[in-house]
Design a protein around this motif. Sequence first.
Motif, short mmCIF file in Angstrom:
data_model
loop_
_atom_site.label_atom_id
_atom_site.label_comp_id
_atom_site.label_asym_id
_atom_site.label_seq_id
_atom_site.Cartn_x
_atom_site.Cartn_y
_atom_site.Cartn_z
N ASP A 179 0.83 -1.21 0.00
CA ASP A 179 0.00 0.00 0.00
C ASP A 179 0.86 1.25 0.00
N TYR B 78 0.70 4.29 -2.76
CA TYR B 78 0.41 5.69 -2.46
C TYR B 78 1.54 6.60 -2.93
N TYR C 112 -9.32 12.15 -5.79
CA TYR C 112 -10.72 11.86 -5.45
C TYR C 112 -11.59 11.99 -6.69
N GLY D 236 -15.55 6.81 -6.53
CA GLY D 236 -14.32 6.05 -6.72
C GLY D 236 -13.69 5.69 -5.38
N PRO D 237 -12.48 5.14 -5.40
CA PRO D 237 -11.79 4.80 -4.14
C PRO D 237 -11.59 6.04 -3.28
N THR D 238 -11.70 5.85 -1.98
CA THR D 238 -11.57 6.98 -1.05
C THR D 238 -10.22 7.01 -0.34
N ASP D 239 -9.49 5.90 -0.40
CA ASP D 239 -8.24 5.86 0.36
C ASP D 239 -7.20 6.85 -0.16
N LYS D 240 -7.25 7.16 -1.47
CA LYS D 240 -6.29 8.11 -2.03
C LYS D 240 -6.45 9.50 -1.42
N TRP E 40 -14.26 7.37 6.07
CA TRP E 40 -13.21 6.94 5.15
C TRP E 40 -11.86 6.86 5.86
N ASP F 115 -11.55 3.76 7.97
CA ASP F 115 -11.25 2.58 7.15
C ASP F 115 -9.78 2.57 6.73
N TYR F 116 -9.28 3.73 6.35
CA TYR F 116 -7.88 3.84 5.92
C TYR F 116 -6.94 3.45 7.06
N ASN G 116 -7.10 -0.36 7.75
CA ASN G 116 -6.53 -1.22 6.72
C ASN G 116 -5.06 -0.95 6.42
#
Length: 629
Positions: free
Chosen positions: A105, A109, A225, A229-233, A266, A269-270, A273
């Motif tokens: 990960d 990033y 963002y 779409g994915p929120t981790d970015k 979000w 969750d980030y 994980n």
Amino acid sequence: MTEGEYMAHADDQSDSFLVDELARGLSNTDVSDHEALASHLDPPDLQIRDFARFRAWWKTDIFRLGHNAVRSELRDAYSIFASIHRTRYTIAPEQIRALERWWKDFDAYLSLYFDVEDTVLFPWLAEADRVSAEALREVAQLRRQRETILDDKARLMENFLSLSQRSSATLGTILPRIHEAFHRFGQSLADFMSQTETSLVPVVDKYFTEDDKFLMEIGYVRQFYVENGPTDKLVFLTRWMDEGGMVAYWLDTNLPKSVKNQYMTWKEDYCANHVNVAEEIRVAAERMMEAKTDSKVLSSSMQDSFSPSFKFGSPSVTIDRLDDSAEYAMLAQELIQVEHGPAWLWARDVLTLGDNAARKELLELSEIICIMGRNASWASAEDPAEFSRWWEPTQNFLLDFFDGEVEILFPWLEKIDDGTSSGAQADVGKARHAGRIAETAFTKFCTLVENFIRHPTESSCREVTSALHSFVPKVSTYFADKESLLPSHIAKYYTERDKRDQDVVVCEYFFNPPRERSSLVLLLNWMDKDRRSSFIAAHLKPGPRAQLSKVQRKVLHTHDRILSDFRRKARAGGSRTSGLHSAVAINQSKDESIEEVPRSKGRSDGVFQPEMLQTREELNGDQNIACGK
């Protein structure tokens, strides 16, 4: 281990990067010498840089937005390696798998950020129709420098993803080498970011405007963002920001309102994980060390300097992890100050003004008590008497602080009405409950301190130390609950002007009878001299200001002199106390020239009265960050 022995240990072709490193002569440390390895792997400067503090800083904010995100990830990486190093690179298979997952990960990033630099930021900086040839060369040189860093990152990734396939014997050899290679990568990347912020800001200042930056940032943010779409970015880009104000301000400025409403989910969750993996590895390392009951904990400068960045609030209390300072270390970690002053933190600053002051006093209290306990100085009549002189204004301040929470802060908070039964007032109630727990512990502590002062024995000294270890974590929990639960409600209901008015009320409360004016001195003593002067000028009238100046010189002279005397005794106490003394790096220098002062009157018996106390204080942050403008 020789170079030949190391190469013979290589499992497969994926070792080629490490072999290359050895061939280049960059990795000559004997991996059996773990302390020597640590000595040259001190982390680079990864402090989070100031961001959006002033509008004129937009030129540096362009770079620091992404760079601070990368610094947060690097901080976690150094924390992981420091934890593994402390176990002498003995790591369980599940931790290897967690490390691989985390690194995968981390690599993704960083790759994302570098892609955004390539597709948005650098092309914007290199617009040939507006910048000079010299500026274009500067940008091109930095891009070439970064390519070398990317090559190192790619080779590191290869080795990380093969770790779970290695034998435990090989891991003990490979991990130290990867650690060294990572350190060179981290150092190069940190230097690159600092150089970029230094050399390209003049280019931005000369050729671009704030409107240009705003238009560029639209495309920049879209890379992190996309709706649905994915929120981790997005969380990667922003998780280093303070939850109380800065991130809300940034989200409001750059993204739809719906993003702000979902952001904390979000982020949770980030962290679950990705970020928390660093903490899990640290905890596993600690447990492994605890299991070796006769082994000594290896002192690691990296572990002391970096905890996972999701706990960011880097302590200015530096602790050498020596056996004889472990007690103080545990207390000091509970008393790390929080940042105070930037505009986006105003809703939390109304809480942390007193909290940081209380933390400073409790930190120094912990230091003195640990010195007395280790030095057996309670056996002398002199030290308890001196401690009593130091404790009296501190106790008065803490009593006034707790009284002020009940009489000023919570009535102010109880005016907040968000129309729900589970919103603001529920959180105020939670904070009150945490405070009552801390209050009970403080009541017991004060009683035991008075018993120790009157009857200084080994037993009474142990009782005080034990009560301190019980009291400090409860106060720290109360601080943390208050600072995490209440700022968002304050920001919705009150304004910055309301906060300034509240600060004036607090100053008047501490300055006027029946409270000792020394309490106002200690309320502001955690600030540096310039910030303290600015705060006093903004919140006190000229008459009280002059009176406070006289009191301040007298109080701080006695207070700081006694603390310095105890530190000198710790140094003179030999090996049993030298570790403790060397562990302390807090503000010891005071610029005021001062004279001796007699003990203050009022509450002179020092006995804690339960009816005086109904609430308490908060959590900490940077000793060097002072009160706002």
